[in-house]
Design an enzyme around this catalytic site. Structure first.
Site, PDB file in Angstrom:
ATOM      1  CB  CYS A 135      -0.978  -0.022   1.165  1.00 39.47           C
ATOM      2  SG  CYS A 135      -0.195  -0.321   2.760  1.00 39.47           S
ATOM      3  CB  CYS A 155       3.409   1.309   5.347  1.00 40.23           C
ATOM      4  SG  CYS A 155       1.982   0.213   5.546  1.00 40.23           S
TER       5      CYS A 155
END
Length: 201
Positions: free
Chosen positions: A108, A110
């Site tokens: 994603c 992070c």
């Protein structure tokens, strides 16, 4: 059929999705756009990468702090007052003449907001997230960073449990510089690994 309403055609697909989501949440009364603006401004102008730059500068000037940062980055960073969202568990990785470090989040986006501020758009983009692992040298060259052929590139995959801070190599010609001066040579990209620290003027 009337067609006098505006479109978001000038936006890239990601930005258009963000705008649509914000509009829906605002209309439902779930968010206050003014509050969102304050949060964004805080991370862009007050936090940004300044916190991380101060961490790096202190590590360059203080060998004991650098060792602490290697051993327990979470505590070392927190000692400077930098804690909070997505910065709860940190690891510092140090660039050397033998190894260059690059951070990516393959699943994603992070990212350690408390030390680097808001993630750049390219960090969240699928091409970077996939290619940084497959062809890190090629990706770095696209950022304008060509490393010596013999320098190994180590890619670190940031996760919800652990986020990384790259400590770039200290530029030559900075002996005797204060931490404030040194922090001015540290960019967000150098702490992700897509750039080196700036050379002194």
């Amino acid at each position: 059929m009337s067609h006098d309403h505006d479109h978001d055609n000038e936006l890239d697909p990601f930005a258009a999705r963000v705008r649509a989501l914000e509009t829906i949440l605002t209309e439902k009364g779930l968010i206050d756009p003014a509050a969102i603006d304050v949060i964004v401004d805080t991370y862009e102008t007050k936090i940004g990468p300044r916190n991380g730059a101060r961490v790096v500068a202190k590590a360059w000037n203080d060998p004991a702090y650098a060792e602490w940062l290697k051993r327990d980055a979470t505590a070392a960073i927190a000692s400077l007052g930098y804690t909070g969202r997505q910065g709860e568990h940190m690891q510092a990785v140090f660039n050397t003449h033998e190894t260059h470090n690059l951070v990516v989040c393959t699943l994603c986006s992070c990212y350690p907001w408390s030390v680097l501020g808001l993630p750049p758009v390219w960090y969240k983009a699928p091409p970077y997230r996939s290619r940084a692992v497959i062809d890190p040298r090629g990706v770095l060259e696209e950022f304008g960073l060509t490393l010596p052929a013999g320098r190994k590139i180590r890619v670190w995959d940031s996760t919800a449990e652990l986020r990384y801070l790259v400590v770039p190599m200290r530029p030559k010609g900075t002996d005797g510089w204060s931490e404030e001066q040194l922090a001015g040579l540290v960019s967000r990209d150098s702490m992700i690994g897509t750039a080196l620290a700036k050379e002194p003027a």
